[in-house]
Design a protein around this motif. Structure first.
Motif, mmCIF file in Angstrom:
data_model
loop_
_atom_site.group_PDB
_atom_site.id
_atom_site.type_symbol
_atom_site.label_atom_id
_atom_site.label_comp_id
_atom_site.label_asym_id
_atom_site.label_seq_id
_atom_site.Cartn_x
_atom_site.Cartn_y
_atom_site.Cartn_z
ATOM 1 N N THR A 54 7.022 -3.707 49.036
ATOM 2 C CA THR A 54 7.920 -4.676 49.529
ATOM 3 C C THR A 54 8.090 -6.006 48.607
ATOM 4 O O THR A 54 8.854 -6.804 48.629
ATOM 5 C CB THR A 54 7.618 -5.212 50.808
ATOM 6 O OG1 THR A 54 6.215 -5.314 50.860
ATOM 7 C CG2 THR A 54 7.808 -4.186 51.993
ATOM 8 N N ALA A 64 9.719 1.342 48.789
ATOM 9 C CA ALA A 64 8.617 1.108 49.930
ATOM 10 C C ALA A 64 8.990 2.597 50.773
ATOM 11 O O ALA A 64 7.842 3.104 50.918
ATOM 12 C CB ALA A 64 8.974 0.143 50.833
ATOM 13 N N ASN A 65 10.028 2.910 51.110
ATOM 14 C CA ASN A 65 10.183 4.073 52.082
ATOM 15 C C ASN A 65 9.749 5.452 51.214
ATOM 16 O O ASN A 65 9.190 6.320 51.755
ATOM 17 C CB ASN A 65 11.595 4.127 52.818
ATOM 18 C CG ASN A 65 12.596 4.303 51.478
ATOM 19 O OD1 ASN A 65 12.815 3.667 50.863
ATOM 20 N ND2 ASN A 65 13.277 5.600 51.747
ATOM 21 N N ILE A 97 7.862 3.181 57.592
ATOM 22 C CA ILE A 97 7.321 4.578 58.140
ATOM 23 C C ILE A 97 8.080 5.493 57.578
ATOM 24 O O ILE A 97 7.852 6.641 57.670
ATOM 25 C CB ILE A 97 7.284 4.685 59.709
ATOM 26 C CG1 ILE A 97 8.627 4.082 60.378
ATOM 27 C CG2 ILE A 97 6.255 3.667 60.350
ATOM 28 C CD1 ILE A 97 8.923 4.536 61.787
ATOM 29 N N LEU A 130 1.081 4.046 64.025
ATOM 30 C CA LEU A 130 2.452 4.136 63.563
ATOM 31 C C LEU A 130 1.922 4.744 62.002
ATOM 32 O O LEU A 130 3.006 5.690 61.608
ATOM 33 C CB LEU A 130 3.211 3.045 63.507
ATOM 34 C CG LEU A 130 4.134 2.370 64.638
ATOM 35 C CD1 LEU A 130 4.727 1.107 64.637
ATOM 36 C CD2 LEU A 130 5.115 3.759 64.955
ATOM 37 N N ALA A 131 1.085 4.040 61.374
ATOM 38 C CA ALA A 131 0.831 4.292 60.157
ATOM 39 C C ALA A 131 0.185 5.876 60.119
ATOM 40 O O ALA A 131 0.525 6.751 59.155
ATOM 41 C CB ALA A 131 -0.202 3.223 59.547
ATOM 42 N N GLU A 167 11.237 0.819 57.292
ATOM 43 C CA GLU A 167 11.287 1.289 55.975
ATOM 44 C C GLU A 167 9.691 1.687 55.764
ATOM 45 O O GLU A 167 9.438 2.635 55.003
ATOM 46 C CB GLU A 167 11.463 0.111 55.069
ATOM 47 C CG GLU A 167 12.915 -0.392 54.825
ATOM 48 C CD GLU A 167 13.381 0.436 53.777
ATOM 49 O OE1 GLU A 167 12.720 0.856 52.843
ATOM 50 O OE2 GLU A 167 14.663 0.581 53.546
ATOM 51 N N VAL A 183 6.078 5.694 51.162
ATOM 52 C CA VAL A 183 5.614 6.352 52.433
ATOM 53 C C VAL A 183 5.790 7.958 52.384
ATOM 54 O O VAL A 183 4.961 8.454 52.973
ATOM 55 C CB VAL A 183 6.278 5.810 53.469
ATOM 56 C CG1 VAL A 183 6.010 6.563 54.861
ATOM 57 C CG2 VAL A 183 6.281 4.347 53.558
ATOM 58 N N LEU A 184 6.920 8.349 52.054
ATOM 59 C CA LEU A 184 7.181 9.898 52.116
ATOM 60 C C LEU A 184 6.056 10.463 51.025
ATOM 61 O O LEU A 184 5.779 11.651 51.380
ATOM 62 C CB LEU A 184 8.557 10.037 51.615
ATOM 63 C CG LEU A 184 9.603 9.556 52.670
ATOM 64 C CD1 LEU A 184 10.902 10.025 52.164
ATOM 65 C CD2 LEU A 184 9.301 10.030 54.142
ATOM 66 N N ALA A 200 7.892 7.454 63.837
ATOM 67 C CA ALA A 200 7.079 7.766 62.890
ATOM 68 C C ALA A 200 6.958 9.169 62.340
ATOM 69 O O ALA A 200 6.902 9.563 61.197
ATOM 70 C CB ALA A 200 5.552 7.015 62.850
ATOM 71 N N GLU A 243 -0.115 -0.096 66.181
ATOM 72 C CA GLU A 243 0.003 -0.333 64.994
ATOM 73 C C GLU A 243 -0.532 0.518 63.717
ATOM 74 O O GLU A 243 0.276 1.041 62.893
ATOM 75 C CB GLU A 243 -0.567 -1.966 64.737
ATOM 76 C CG GLU A 243 -0.403 -2.388 63.036
ATOM 77 C CD GLU A 243 1.068 -2.564 62.687
ATOM 78 O OE1 GLU A 243 1.919 -3.154 63.324
ATOM 79 O OE2 GLU A 243 1.272 -2.209 61.419
ATOM 80 N N SER A 280 3.638 -5.174 63.936
ATOM 81 C CA SER A 280 4.960 -4.783 63.632
ATOM 82 C C SER A 280 5.313 -3.274 64.190
ATOM 83 O O SER A 280 5.161 -2.460 63.753
ATOM 84 C CB SER A 280 5.449 -4.916 62.327
ATOM 85 O OG SER A 280 6.743 -4.538 61.948
ATOM 86 N N ARG A 312 1.329 1.667 54.921
ATOM 87 C CA ARG A 312 0.377 0.383 55.190
ATOM 88 C C ARG A 312 0.670 0.410 56.708
ATOM 89 O O ARG A 312 1.487 0.782 57.385
ATOM 90 C CB ARG A 312 1.099 -0.687 54.518
ATOM 91 C CG ARG A 312 2.523 -0.970 54.959
ATOM 92 C CD ARG A 312 3.080 -2.379 54.555
ATOM 93 N NE ARG A 312 2.080 -3.406 54.949
ATOM 94 C CZ ARG A 312 2.498 -4.742 54.806
ATOM 95 N NH1 ARG A 312 3.473 -4.873 53.835
ATOM 96 N NH2 ARG A 312 1.489 -5.547 55.040
ATOM 97 N N SER A 313 -0.177 -0.690 57.335
ATOM 98 C CA SER A 313 0.000 -1.124 58.491
ATOM 99 C C SER A 313 -0.243 -2.705 58.210
ATOM 100 O O SER A 313 -0.423 -3.254 57.350
ATOM 101 C CB SER A 313 -1.399 -0.770 59.638
ATOM 102 O OG SER A 313 -2.419 -1.648 59.037
ATOM 103 N N TYR A 314 0.169 -3.480 59.382
ATOM 104 C CA TYR A 314 0.574 -4.761 59.391
ATOM 105 C C TYR A 314 -0.535 -5.757 59.834
ATOM 106 O O TYR A 314 -0.958 -5.357 60.874
ATOM 107 C CB TYR A 314 2.025 -5.262 59.648
ATOM 108 C CG TYR A 314 2.930 -4.800 58.933
ATOM 109 C CD1 TYR A 314 3.802 -5.807 58.165
ATOM 110 C CD2 TYR A 314 3.625 -3.502 59.138
ATOM 111 C CE1 TYR A 314 4.803 -5.259 57.302
ATOM 112 C CE2 TYR A 314 4.702 -3.222 58.368
ATOM 113 C CZ TYR A 314 5.544 -4.023 57.261
ATOM 114 O OH TYR A 314 6.599 -3.511 56.965
ATOM 115 N N THR A 332 2.445 8.877 60.048
ATOM 116 C CA THR A 332 3.468 9.342 59.155
ATOM 117 C C THR A 332 2.690 10.458 58.285
ATOM 118 O O THR A 332 3.080 10.730 57.000
ATOM 119 C CB THR A 332 3.919 8.244 58.121
ATOM 120 O OG1 THR A 332 2.573 7.645 57.888
ATOM 121 C CG2 THR A 332 4.629 7.227 59.116
#
Lengths: 315, 306, 263
Positions: free
Chosen positions: C60, C80-81, A198, C167-168, A196, C84-85, C110, C164, C96, C90-92, C171
């Motif tokens: 979230t 949430a998604n 990403i 990944l962010a 979700e 992102v688009l 990603a 981590e 994650s 975010r990162s955790y 995107t």
């Protein structure tokens, strides 16, 4: 190595009916067809459960729906395979869309219970449908009509049709898993929250996956209706859903041939035990319990120790 | 007349709902506290009914058979927890489903081996075999009335147990927050075993009480288990109150739907529509109810976890 | 830099955000903004509500009231998604990642999220070289180029933290919410991550939540201090260092330790 094994198994499957008649094993042509049909159904469940991590306990609903569509279409005079089988897939897909849209809003034990409950609902719907036999079910006067100068009445011909569907299913599964869509589905099993964040709308992917599996299982249902020329509500009983789950846990979760292996093991085991005892289920029960407690990755897991993506799902 | 009939059906619904509650209560606690799905819960219900029937036949006393069946089933439940369930708490739901499904297969065939494939009979005590006058013009099965009384008594007892005793509070704490129960220094393993045995005893009570009305046969546990699932989904996992409300809703909707929906269809459409579609529609009512609850409250009516 | 960015519209604007859990106020009328190209650090003691705020910003956790504007649009109720688009990523704090995938596959996933539809059922992903080229570029950026084929589960802790963030970054965010990127890292590993984050600010705005005061004072253009769900001060590192309220409520000793390493 695996490729060679696969081709050898395929060659064996193609040769089997030709060898069976001279060896006086023609009874087993029908049995082998039944095994392959369950292999297709179990493979479709493996897509959502093994790859997607969705522990659906209602898969028999689509199996039964596909079977009923073919049988009901025949009572209305539609007996062409080219019409009734796609129709079976379509209707099963619509049922899967409905069940999936609601149950995929939940997760964990909720999801298990809800899929189970909706399948049970379908079971009762068909028991209640007196117009189509109710509890008694429906007889089909003959198998679907294929044309092309072939007749499915011939068990060997039917066998080859089933084999074709099975091979196509396995091939499609492989394409799908290796493609973008499959990547997404497998990653959702592993870490849905991160998918979700990403940017994936995981619900839409899970629902699509659920519908595809439902359609393939509906096709397996269309095949089983033709195999036995008889459908009844027991096809969608939850024990059947449980059997499909047993098959893929025996064969290997998230393993491409898991459904096939599991269907072979389970049905051959059943066939082998049942002449000696009426209590074959207790044997399967103990085997299953032992597998779950001691070999959670299934038979495929025993053979293939390198595999990193051990099944299990996040349920 | 129709008012009395309605009342009678409501009593039947209440009676069925209370028995469902006995199953759902144990099940929802196991879900809530151990986050474990147990399909074999229905098998315990079946075993309870079979044991009660056997003892009743041997002794001729239903009243003696019920408590003995409760104890026997509780012991079986605790042994099951020690031997199998305990190993599953930390496993994923898939493994839990499969292992407890295996238990169903084993339980069903075991029952067939011991008692044979035919249903066996369990007779209600002679004193409760006839109808009773509830008030002038209204007779009702005295046995069904007894079920309602027992069901209400157990529901009240369970409520007191869970809300008023220390153990009950631990169980409740555990159902909403496992870490908290652990932090309170409880012997969690023992608590789990006891809760499981207690749930098994409630199953046996439901099985023994319903035995004289429904058939005591192999597979009796599975159908009612799925109804108990529907109850829990509606009520919310881990909530005793949710289980009670859900049970009564399902019991009433199912019983009333089966009686009145065909009647309504007959009035509105035609007898043919009623006999063709009535049973099918009536049997899906509770699932429609479940879907509706899920749509508006995905966590159930009384979510135990905030 | 500060004088230039002050002229432009903020990328992220948070207005009077509130979130309660029962009687506990986790986010109390929080307002802050992040400007283009800015590293805006959010600091505060444990339990101040920093992660709760990130959850609300990333979608979230729904806030009880208040609003979140991203590039001028109200995204308070966006999934949430979908955020992102739009570029809000975010990162955790608690790593994650996809542990059973290779490092390269992690980042490729990603990249896939942002490059075209993933409702594609036929063409094998391994033939989509564009995905992997971009993923490798991201790995180079976060310092994992030579670890591409390792299973993510087998990375060292510090490397998992880099992944981590990777990944962010993959995107293609316009704005990053970095939730304690240095959590659990030793000083040496932190030293690797600081220039990495510093290098991102060329094209990404950053809201940095961090306990490592050395890192915060070296990276941040501005700092906001969150105590008990409230922003008690916002300003340049110098302002914050001099702020009496901040000293009393939080910084004190930590500031002493960090003052030596300021950039």
């Amino acid at each position: 190595m695996q490729r060679a094994l696969t081709l050898a198994a395929l060659a064996l499957a193609i040769a089997f009916p030709m060898a069976a008649v001279p060896l006086d094993l023609d009874f087993y042509i029908g049995f082998a067809s039944r095994v392959m049909i369950y292999a297709i159904a179990a493979t479709s469940l493996n897509l959502i459960l093994g790859y997607g991590g969705m522990v659906s306990f209602g898969h028999a609903a689509f199996f039964g729906t596909g079977a009923y569509v073919v049988a009901i279409a025949m009572t209305h005079g539609i007996d062409s395979l080219w019409v009734s089988w796609p129709l079976a897939m379509l209707v099963s897909g619509i049922v899967a869309l409905g069940i999936g849209a609601i149950s995929l809003r939940t997760r964990g034990v909720y999801f298990i219970m809800i899929t189970l409950a909706f399948a049970q609902m379908m079971f009762f719907v068909f028991i209640g449908l007196k117009a189509y036999g109710g509890e008694e079910g429906l007889n089909m006067p003959h198998r679907s009509v294929i044309g092309l100068g072939l007749n499915l009445k011939n068990d060997a011909t039917f066998y080859y049709v089933v084999l074709t569907v099975l091979v196509a299913t396995l091939y499609l599964l492989r394409r799908l898993i290796d493609a973008r869509f499959g990547r997404v589905v497998e990653a959702i099993r592993e870490n849905e929250a991160r998918m979700e964040t990403i940017g994936f709308s995981t619900y839409r992917y899970k629902l699509t996956c659920f519908v595809i599996a439902g359609m393939v299982c509906g096709l397996a249902g269309a095949l089983i209706a033709n195999q036995t020329r008889y459908v009844n509500p027991n096809l969608m009983h939850w024990i059947v859903s449980g059997d499909m789950m047993i098959m893929i846990i025996l064969g290997g979760l998230g393993y491409r041939f898991g459904g096939v292996l599991g269907a072979i093991v389970m049905l051959v085991l059943d066939e082998a035990i049942s002449p000696y005892t009426t209590y074959s289920k207790i044997v399967i029960g103990f085997v299953l319990l032992a597998v779950v407690l001691f070999a959670p990755r299934g038979l495929a897991g025993l053979f293939d120790r390198k595999r990193v993506r051990a099944g299990g799902g996040h349920g | 007349m129709s008012g009395l009939f309605l009342f009678e059906q409501a009593l039947n619904g209440l009676q069925f709902g209370l028995m469902l509650f006995l199953l759902a209560a144990g099940l929802t606690l196991v879900f809530g506290i151990m986050d474990t799905i147990n399909l074999a819960h229905g098998s315990l219900y079946m075993l309870g009914a079979y044991i009660a029937a056997t003892i009743a036949q041997a002794t001729g006393s239903f009243v003696m058979a019920v408590p003995l069946a409760l104890i026997a089933t509780a012991v079986i439940g605790m042994l099951l927890e020690l031997a199998v369930l305990r190993r599953l708490y930390t496993r994923d739901h898939m493994s839990q489903v499969l292992a407890t499904f295996a238990l169903i297969l084993i339980a069903n065939d075991s029952v067939r081996m011991i008692w044979g494939p035919q249903p066996i009979s369990l007779n209600p005590p002679a004193a409760l075999s006839g109808p009773i006058d509830l008030f002038p013009g209204m007779t009702y099965s005295s046995y069904r009335l007894a079920i309602i009384v027992v069901g209400l008594a157990v529901a009240a007892l369970l409520y007191l147990l869970v809300t008023r005793t220390r153990t009950g509070m631990l169980v409740r704490a555990g159902a909403s927050n496992r870490e908290m129960a652990t932090a309170m220094g409880t012997n969690i393993k023992l608590l789990f075993t006891c809760v499981f045995g207690f749930g098994a005893a409630l199953c046996a009570l439901a099985g023994a009480m319903l035995g004289p009305i429904l058939a005591v046969q192999v597979g009796m546990g599975e159908d009612i288990l799925i109804l108990a699932f529907v109850v829990i989904v509606i009520g919310g996992i881990g909530s005793i109150r949710g289980a009670l409300v859900g049970s009564l809703l399902v019991g009433l909707v199912d019983t009333m739907g089966r009686t009145f929906l065909p009647m309504i269809l007959r009035e509105v459409f035609s007898p043919q529509v009623a006999s063709n579609a009535g049973p099918a529609l009536a049997s899906i009512l509770i699932y429609v109810l479940m879907a509706a609850v899920l749509f508006w409250k995905p966590q159930g009516l009384f979510p135990a976890r905030g | 830099m500060n004088s230039a960015t002050r002229m432009t519209e903020p990328v992220l604007e948070v207005r009077a955000l509130c979130k309660r859990f029962g009687g506990l106020v986790a986010t109390d009328q929080v307002s802050l903004d992040v400007r283009p190209g800015e590293v805006h650090a959010l600091i505060g003691p444990n339990g101040a509500g920093k992660t709760t705020l990130v959850h609300q910003l990333s979608g979230t956790l729904p806030p009880d009231s208040g609003s979140i504007l991203f590039r001028g649009d109200d995204v308070t109720h966006l999934a949430a998604n979908a955020r992102v688009l739009r570029g809000l990523v975010r990162s955790y704090q608690i790593t994650s990642i996809f542990r059973q995938h290779s490092v390269l596959d992690n980042v490729a996933l990603a990249v896939q999220a942002r490059s075209g539809s993933s409702f594609r059922f036929w063409r094998p992903v391994r033939d989509e070289s564009a995905l992997f080229d971009e993923a490798r570029a991201v790995l180079a950026r976060v310092g994992l180029a030579d670890r591409a084929d390792v299973l993510a589960a087998n990375l060292a802790h510090g490397e998992q933290r880099q992944l981590e963030v990777g990944l962010a970054v993959a995107t293609r965010p316009a704005m990053l919410l970095l939730d304690e990127p240095m959590a659990g890292m030793g000083p040496e590993e932190s030293e690797r991550l600081i220039p990495l984050i510093d290098g991102l600010r060329k094209d990404v705005s950053i809201l940095l939540i961090e306990h490592d005061m050395d890192a915060v004072f070296r990276l941040a253009d501005r700092i906001s201090v969150l105590v008990s769900g409230r922003v008690i001060a916002t300003g340049t590192p110098d302002d914050i260092r001099a702020n009496a309220d901040v000293k009393r409520a939080y910084l004190g000793d930590e500031l002493e330790a960090a003052s030596g390493g300021e950039a």
